[in-house]
Structure formats: C-alpha cells, structure tokens
Design an enzyme around this catalytic site. Sequence first.
Site, short mmCIF file in Angstrom:
data_model
loop_
_atom_site.label_atom_id
_atom_site.label_comp_id
_atom_site.label_asym_id
_atom_site.label_seq_id
_atom_site.Cartn_x
_atom_site.Cartn_y
_atom_site.Cartn_z
N HIS A 126 0.79 -1.21 0.10
CA HIS A 126 0.02 -0.09 0.15
C HIS A 126 0.98 1.20 -0.12
CE1 HIS A 126 0.19 0.78 4.48
NE2 HIS A 126 0.47 -0.63 4.54
N ASP A 127 0.23 2.29 -0.28
CA ASP A 127 0.79 3.63 -0.40
C ASP A 127 1.38 4.36 0.66
OD1 ASP A 127 -1.33 4.68 0.20
OD2 ASP A 127 -1.69 5.58 -1.92
#
Length: 122
Positions: A43-44
Amino acid sequence: MRTISTTSITALGSQVADFLDQRMIILFQENVPPELADYCVLHDGNHLEGEIQVADILKIKDEAYQITAVGEAVNQNLGSLGHITLSFDGSRAAELPGTLYLEAKDMPALEPGDAIQIIRHS
C-alpha cells in the site's frame, strides 16, 4: 464517523492467495523488504490518526468488517512500518501482537487501487 487510518493498495505479491486461503492478509508499505514482498498486499503509506480499537470498522472497497481484537503492536507497527496482518477469523483475544482481528465474514477480492480504511462511529 471518524477516520482512523486510510491507504490504497498499490500491488499484490505473487503469494498473497496462499494467505487468503488461511483468511489472512499481510499489509506492508511499498518499502517492504524484497524477501517479503511476494507475501504482502502493498500500500501507498499509512495515515494513522489515532489508536485502532475493538469495535472500529475496517473497510476494504465497500465491505465493512468489525474489529474484534487488536494485537499489542498493531498501532505501533502500522504507524511506523505500515505493516500488520489482518485475520478474518473473529477472534476476541489477540494471540499475535502484530495482528488485527476482524469478524469472520467473506473476504473481499483485492486489486490495486482499492481503498483500505479504519473508521470509528462516534
């Protein structure tokens, strides 16, 4: 309603399906060590706005899951590494320190771009 955490899936490791069969998702920020990347949902980055608690809601896409137990290291690990395990088994006691336990419901199909949120109904 208050947002505690929000992020977006950027990639799925090649071995993620093996953990889905065990009703688990391993989350890690994109800076995951290369030897772990195949097992993780990347995820970012995490944006943690407070402590995750039992009865908060984890949302993936439009699916909502009540949090049933919070491992003692979940908040620290998510805040610093973006790394926790999600267990969809409904446990009421946290057996593993880095695991967030969720109600036992069908798990969502995952794909890059999906949002993951933790929210609290206040």
